[in-house]
Design a protein around this motif. Sequence first.
Motif, short mmCIF file in Angstrom:
data_model
loop_
_atom_site.label_atom_id
_atom_site.label_comp_id
_atom_site.label_asym_id
_atom_site.label_seq_id
_atom_site.Cartn_x
_atom_site.Cartn_y
_atom_site.Cartn_z
N ALA A 204 37.39 -27.60 -26.76
CA ALA A 204 36.19 -27.35 -27.56
C ALA A 204 36.42 -27.51 -29.06
CB ALA A 204 35.67 -25.94 -27.28
N SER A 205 37.69 -27.70 -29.46
CA SER A 205 37.99 -27.84 -30.90
C SER A 205 37.76 -29.25 -31.42
CB SER A 205 39.45 -27.45 -31.16
OG SER A 205 40.35 -28.40 -30.59
N LEU A 206 37.30 -30.17 -30.58
CA LEU A 206 37.06 -31.55 -31.00
C LEU A 206 36.20 -31.57 -32.27
CD1 LEU A 206 37.06 -34.64 -30.49
CD2 LEU A 206 35.04 -34.29 -29.07
N PRO A 207 36.70 -32.13 -33.37
CA PRO A 207 35.93 -32.14 -34.61
C PRO A 207 34.58 -32.85 -34.46
CG PRO A 207 38.21 -32.73 -35.03
CD PRO A 207 38.04 -32.72 -33.53
N GLY A 208 33.55 -32.25 -34.99
CA GLY A 208 32.22 -32.85 -34.97
C GLY A 208 31.43 -32.59 -33.70
N ALA A 209 32.05 -31.96 -32.69
CA ALA A 209 31.33 -31.70 -31.44
C ALA A 209 30.33 -30.56 -31.65
CB ALA A 209 32.31 -31.34 -30.34
N ARG A 210 29.26 -30.61 -30.89
CA ARG A 210 28.28 -29.53 -30.86
C ARG A 210 28.69 -28.54 -29.78
NH1 ARG A 210 22.09 -29.86 -28.64
NH2 ARG A 210 21.28 -27.95 -29.60
N ILE A 211 28.70 -27.26 -30.11
CA ILE A 211 29.12 -26.23 -29.15
C ILE A 211 27.95 -25.31 -28.86
CG2 ILE A 211 30.69 -24.33 -28.70
CD1 ILE A 211 32.68 -25.61 -30.61
N LEU A 212 27.64 -25.16 -27.57
CA LEU A 212 26.61 -24.24 -27.12
C LEU A 212 27.29 -23.15 -26.31
CD1 LEU A 212 23.86 -26.78 -25.97
CD2 LEU A 212 24.05 -25.62 -28.18
N GLU A 213 27.20 -21.90 -26.78
CA GLU A 213 27.82 -20.78 -26.07
C GLU A 213 26.80 -20.20 -25.10
OE1 GLU A 213 30.91 -17.21 -27.13
OE2 GLU A 213 29.28 -17.58 -28.53
#
Length: 249
Positions: A204-213
């Motif tokens: 999930a640390s991929l730079p620029g990725a969108r994270i939905l918790e």
Amino acid sequence: MSSFWERGALRRQHPVVAVRPHDDAPEPSGRWPLGIPAVAQVLREGLEFSPGVTFLVGENGSGKSTIVEGIALAYGLSPEGGSRQAMHSTRPTESPLSDWLRIQRGVGSSTWGFFLRAETMHSFYTYLEQNPSPRGDVPFHEMSHGESFLALLASRFDEPGFYCLDEPEAALSFNSTLALISVLQRISDDGGQVLCATHSPVLASLPGARILEVGEWGIREAAWEDLEIVQHWRSFLDDPKRYLRHLLD
């Protein structure tokens, strides 16, 4: 002045713009999967998609895998993994969520896609052996779980389409997870799109990725450093004995 092909490229959108509920989608209730807050939110509001990589992060039972599966099937992908052309099926266990969703596709986007789910990979390899691809495949069953996983990524994740992944880190070591990050970045750079359910703070640390918790609140956008899994892993790695004392005592 731009050429015809350049103008076409500018008009082309990413494969999935949004997921919308059908008009006849059921109301949230205690019936599974309607009682899962994240699923109920998708059926009320839909889900907007950004270009590149989107991660769904949450605990077991939070609905992230159910949502990825429902969207993959609504897109037309094989329920037990594979592309649109795969007909692999052993024992149907899918939720009815895909029947209640419709995909809003990007104008001029690729229709290629692939659904990769860790829990069905062994039987999917058998399906590939029985239905060999014209491109040829390595002997997946003769490789370790992680090696076969990476070999599949190399052979199938090679076009700018829509890729759904369900907890891919289950098969991967730390270094192999880093290799997967580079694959996801390449897909994004090439104009593809990824939806991935994961427990891995590394992935999930991929730079620029969108994270939905995903959790009891439904679905919320989050920064990597604010994720519960990141905080838990930091606490554990800082002092494993102190962290485990509360559990083992």
